[in-house]
Design a protein around this motif. Sequence first.
Motif, PDB file in Angstrom:
ATOM      1  N   ARG A 146       0.811  -1.210   0.000  1.00  0.00           N
ATOM      2  CA  ARG A 146       0.000   0.000   0.000  1.00  0.00           C
ATOM      3  C   ARG A 146       0.852   1.271   0.000  1.00  0.00           C
ATOM      4  NH1 ARG A 146       0.992   2.388   4.350  1.00  0.00           N
ATOM      5  NH2 ARG A 146      -0.284   4.111   3.621  1.00  0.00           N
ATOM      6  N   LYS A 147       2.153   1.137   0.104  1.00  0.00           N
ATOM      7  CA  LYS A 147       3.019   2.318   0.129  1.00  0.00           C
ATOM      8  C   LYS A 147       3.179   2.878  -1.286  1.00  0.00           C
ATOM      9  CE  LYS A 147       5.593   0.788   4.212  1.00  0.00           C
ATOM     10  NZ  LYS A 147       5.068   1.820   5.105  1.00  0.00           N
ATOM     11  N   LYS A 148       3.193   4.191  -1.373  1.00  0.00           N
ATOM     12  CA  LYS A 148       3.279   4.886  -2.672  1.00  0.00           C
ATOM     13  C   LYS A 148       4.722   5.304  -2.939  1.00  0.00           C
ATOM     14  CE  LYS A 148       0.223   7.633  -0.898  1.00  0.00           C
ATOM     15  NZ  LYS A 148      -0.251   6.766   0.196  1.00  0.00           N
ATOM     16  N   PRO A 149       5.167   5.246  -4.194  1.00  0.00           N
ATOM     17  CA  PRO A 149       6.540   5.689  -4.509  1.00  0.00           C
ATOM     18  C   PRO A 149       6.646   7.206  -4.420  1.00  0.00           C
ATOM     19  CG  PRO A 149       5.356   5.127  -6.514  1.00  0.00           C
ATOM     20  CD  PRO A 149       4.447   4.739  -5.384  1.00  0.00           C
ATOM     21  N   LEU A 150       7.830   7.666  -4.042  1.00  0.00           N
ATOM     22  CA  LEU A 150       8.062   9.105  -3.978  1.00  0.00           C
ATOM     23  C   LEU A 150       8.283   9.654  -5.385  1.00  0.00           C
ATOM     24  CD1 LEU A 150      10.433   9.443  -0.886  1.00  0.00           C
ATOM     25  CD2 LEU A 150       7.949   9.364  -0.979  1.00  0.00           C
ATOM     26  N   PRO A 151       7.829  10.870  -5.661  1.00  0.00           N
ATOM     27  CA  PRO A 151       8.042  11.453  -6.991  1.00  0.00           C
ATOM     28  C   PRO A 151       9.521  11.754  -7.218  1.00  0.00           C
ATOM     29  CG  PRO A 151       7.126  13.087  -5.510  1.00  0.00           C
ATOM     30  CD  PRO A 151       7.098  11.792  -4.754  1.00  0.00           C
ATOM     31  N   PHE A 152       9.935  11.701  -8.494  1.00  0.00           N
ATOM     32  CA  PHE A 152      11.342  12.000  -8.807  1.00  0.00           C
ATOM     33  C   PHE A 152      11.673  13.459  -8.500  1.00  0.00           C
ATOM     34  CE2 PHE A 152      14.274  13.753 -12.037  1.00  0.00           C
ATOM     35  CZ  PHE A 152      15.431  13.121 -11.627  1.00  0.00           C
ATOM     36  N   LEU A 153      10.834  14.387  -8.954  1.00  0.00           N
ATOM     37  CA  LEU A 153      11.068  15.814  -8.715  1.00  0.00           C
ATOM     38  C   LEU A 153       9.728  16.454  -8.372  1.00  0.00           C
ATOM     39  CD1 LEU A 153      12.970  18.205  -8.645  1.00  0.00           C
ATOM     40  CD2 LEU A 153      12.603  18.534 -11.082  1.00  0.00           C
ATOM     41  N   PRO A 154       9.417  16.606  -7.085  1.00  0.00           N
ATOM     42  CA  PRO A 154       8.125  17.173  -6.696  1.00  0.00           C
ATOM     43  C   PRO A 154       8.023  18.657  -7.050  1.00  0.00           C
ATOM     44  CG  PRO A 154       9.522  16.885  -4.779  1.00  0.00           C
ATOM     45  CD  PRO A 154      10.256  16.253  -5.927  1.00  0.00           C
ATOM     46  N   ARG A 155       6.812  19.064  -7.439  1.00  0.00           N
ATOM     47  CA  ARG A 155       6.591  20.494  -7.688  1.00  0.00           C
ATOM     48  C   ARG A 155       6.714  21.291  -6.404  1.00  0.00           C
ATOM     49  NH1 ARG A 155       0.855  19.746 -10.360  1.00  0.00           N
ATOM     50  NH2 ARG A 155       0.891  18.132  -8.747  1.00  0.00           N
TER      51      ARG A 155
END
Length: 416
Positions: A146-155
């Motif tokens: 259920r864990k979500k991947p972190l974005p490469f470059l967050p806005r």
Amino acid sequence: MSSPAQRAPLPDRAADTSPEQPWPVRLLSMKIAEYVEKMSVLWVEGQVVQLTRRPGARTAYLTLRDPDVDMSLSVAIQVNALDAMPTPLSQGARVVLQAKPVFWTQRGSLMLDARQIRPVGVGELLARVEHLKQLLASEGVFDPDRKKPLPFLPRTVGLVCGRASAAEKDVVENARRRWPSVRFAIREVAVQGPTAVQEVTAALAELDADPEVDVVVIARGGGSVEDLLPFSNEALVRAVAAARTPVVSAIGHDVDTPLLDHVADWRASTPTDAGKRVVPDAHAEREGVRQAAERARGALRRRVEAERRHLVAVRSRPVMADPSAMLEVRRRELDALRDRARRRVLAAVHRASDQVGHLRAQVRALSPQSTLERGYAVVQHSDGRVVLDQAELEVDELLRVRVARGDFGVRVAGLS
């Protein structure tokens, strides 16, 4: 108008009241007080959020709050019961009380009349945290799926931290060293004490609802077990599990493992580690782009060289040196095939001519004309029937005689 003496008696039960026969407020308060008075003395647990103790007074007042929800009760307790505690009572402490519920009819409020008070020890708190951990794990709250991947470059990076805290500085400065243009949406809240859970949960909900925020960091420096208890609170843990935005836990140091670390989508060992994780390293990315471009140029250069060598090899073949040579070979083959076809056609025509000549001679030899040329004649009746038998003739019958060259008529003179 009827006098008070003529009015109907008030209902005894709440279910019997009606618009025509309502209870007055005083009676409702008395009924509630009677009901509460029947309750037994009980033990209750909570967190002290306010303590009022006046010099010389025999009674102290405190507010006891449920650490999981925003709900509290007022408590009155004898000063000697507070003095009997092993350590002085302070705001934010977790305690258990033996108390009797009391309803004050004049103010319409419920409070507790405490008889004993005991602090909740660290060992007991840790045992409760461990029990909650097992309960949440059995529900699948901590499952890796259920864990979500972190974005490469967050806005935008959402940051929940203490007010003017070192954790905020560590996250922001380390992130901007790696990616100078990173943007932050910072929410400064209480990260310990009785309001910590409520404020952190509210800040998380606000950032999670912001479409520009792609990741949320919950950060706090190290502290005692009691200081970090809000980050093992069930309400906060479930709020993080339900968040749409990936959440990074950066609480304390490596040895500190609140339940927030287990439910978060990524656990940072320290706030500094969180600042390094939420954004890429600009220098490393530029170096990666440079290396990729160099590899692409090398691959393109090798491909061009290979195609050039292949082109030189093709051009060095005899057919490419003299393109007409291949045509001459094909022309000679075509001429040879044409001559062979002509000879075969002529031979077939000659054989067919010979066969026609042979067939003509056979037909001529077998034809009636040939028989007539050998002196034979064909005798026919006047109706064209061929005379085959003498008995068919009659005297004076006119017959037709056909010879090799022409025909003539004869008459039967007599029959022998």
